[in-house]
Enzyme design. Sequence first.
Site, PDB file in Angstrom:
ATOM      1  CE  LYS A  20     -34.357  20.880 -29.768  1.00 54.19           C
ATOM      2  NZ  LYS A  20     -33.213  21.110 -28.884  1.00 54.19           N
ATOM      3  CE  LYS A  22     -28.137  27.597 -25.803  1.00 52.90           C
ATOM      4  NZ  LYS A  22     -28.560  26.234 -25.593  1.00 52.90           N
ATOM      5  CE  LYS A  81     -27.181  25.158 -32.613  1.00 50.65           C
ATOM      6  NZ  LYS A  81     -27.067  24.444 -31.330  1.00 50.65           N
TER       7      LYS A  81
HETATM    8  P1  AMP Z   1     -30.074  20.184 -28.994  1.00 50.41           P
HETATM    9  O1  AMP Z   1     -31.213  20.554 -29.871  1.00 50.41           O
HETATM   10  O2  AMP Z   1     -29.177  21.345 -28.721  1.00 50.41           O
HETATM   11  O3  AMP Z   1     -30.458  19.424 -27.802  1.00 50.41           O
HETATM   12  O4  AMP Z   1     -29.193  19.192 -29.869  1.00 50.41           O
HETATM   13  C1  AMP Z   1     -29.441  17.811 -29.983  1.00 50.41           C
HETATM   14  C2  AMP Z   1     -28.441  17.217 -30.951  1.00 50.41           C
HETATM   15  O5  AMP Z   1     -28.620  17.781 -32.254  1.00 50.41           O
HETATM   16  C3  AMP Z   1     -26.983  17.531 -30.562  1.00 50.41           C
HETATM   17  O6  AMP Z   1     -26.195  16.397 -30.860  1.00 50.41           O
HETATM   18  C4  AMP Z   1     -26.615  18.678 -31.447  1.00 50.41           C
HETATM   19  O7  AMP Z   1     -25.240  18.746 -31.720  1.00 50.41           O
HETATM   20  C5  AMP Z   1     -27.397  18.351 -32.710  1.00 50.41           C
HETATM   21  N1  AMP Z   1     -27.718  19.574 -33.461  1.00 50.41           N
HETATM   22  C6  AMP Z   1     -28.507  20.588 -33.051  1.00 50.41           C
HETATM   23  N2  AMP Z   1     -28.584  21.550 -33.987  1.00 50.41           N
HETATM   24  C7  AMP Z   1     -27.807  21.140 -35.028  1.00 50.41           C
HETATM   25  C8  AMP Z   1     -27.471  21.687 -36.300  1.00 50.41           C
HETATM   26  N3  AMP Z   1     -27.960  22.866 -36.704  1.00 50.41           N
HETATM   27  N4  AMP Z   1     -26.662  20.976 -37.103  1.00 50.41           N
HETATM   28  C9  AMP Z   1     -26.163  19.775 -36.721  1.00 50.41           C
HETATM   29  N5  AMP Z   1     -26.448  19.197 -35.530  1.00 50.41           N
HETATM   30  C10 AMP Z   1     -27.257  19.861 -34.693  1.00 50.41           C
END
Ligand code: AMP
Length: 332
Positions: A200, A112, A197
Amino acid sequence: MTRIFSGVKPTGHLTLGNYLGAVRQWVAADQEPDEALFCVVDLHALTVEHEPARLRRLSRQAATLLLASGLDPERCTLFVQSHVDEHTRLAYLLECTATDGELRRMIQYKEKAANAQAAGDGVRLSLLTYPVLMAADILAYGTQEVPVGEDQRQHVELTRDLAVRFNQRYGHTFTVPRATHPAVAARVMDLQDPTSKMGKSHESGAGIVYLLDEPEVVRKKVMRAVTDSGDGGVVYDREARPGVANLLDVLAACTGGEPGELAGGYQGYGSLKRDVADAVVELLRPVRERHAELAADPAEVERVLRAGAGRARELARPVVDRAYAAIGLLGR
Ligand code: AMP
Ligand code: TRP
């Protein structure tokens, strides 16, 4: 009774990756007689360029979507991170426990920070210290289990290291937590770029399925997913065929099968994609419908968040007070 804590950043609309990697596990945990806390970690969204009005909208939307996904506010505590001061209060003590080198080694920081630099933005100092705040989120509640996707493994490891170090130096204060991951789909990949990955935010949303995408949009994104060339039919091989493996993972997560076995049932990619599209549309249908109902009553969501923050404060306060005393600060 197991104490569970996890969070999601309101940096964008929630995705299928969030749902399969994390939120679905939260809903399952919420059915058990556990003490579970789930948090919209809004302070973490301030570590990269952000727009205040959008952050407010996304925070509300994330909370609404968590309820729509099935979290029951009668059985778990749902709240917004910035409503509970204990997180930042504890983060400072953990900054005095972590080292600069340790934080600079975090993979997400390196990625990032490089992105922010490439965009010509400064790298916010909070991007470096972010995993310490995450550790505070977890440790403030005596958390035992942290259900997250694969990408958060390193951050939870750091949290464990900080807990152990603090306990060794100042006496037993924190429970040492562990990460838990779903059996399949712990890392859902971008449909257009199956080596990265599903996050968002990506320049184009073409490879990202958002929880609130219309069924027709979901279908289009899945049908256009990048697959791999190569003969030998549909095989499950994450290294050599990441695109197809990702579709099989998603199908397995939706239908309950095992990705390697599901592969054997397909002659070609077209029928696999159709089944994946149907499965995802069906999985998300109830979430979208419930979201529409809840979004029509924002006062109710606000009430849930206010009650959640009250409960969270009650749980975190004594733990953080103990840490302040242990480290040598005078009581108030
Ligand atoms: P974040 O959107 O980064 O706040 O992630 C929130 C939760 O979603 C965390 O536990 C991440 O590990 C999970 N997460 C986000 N993106 C993915 C993805 N592409 N595959 C699996 N888990 C995800
Ligand atoms: N860093 C996590 C992510 O990017 C979000 C998060 C913040 C979190 N605090 C947490 C997850 C505490 C679990 C527990 O996904």
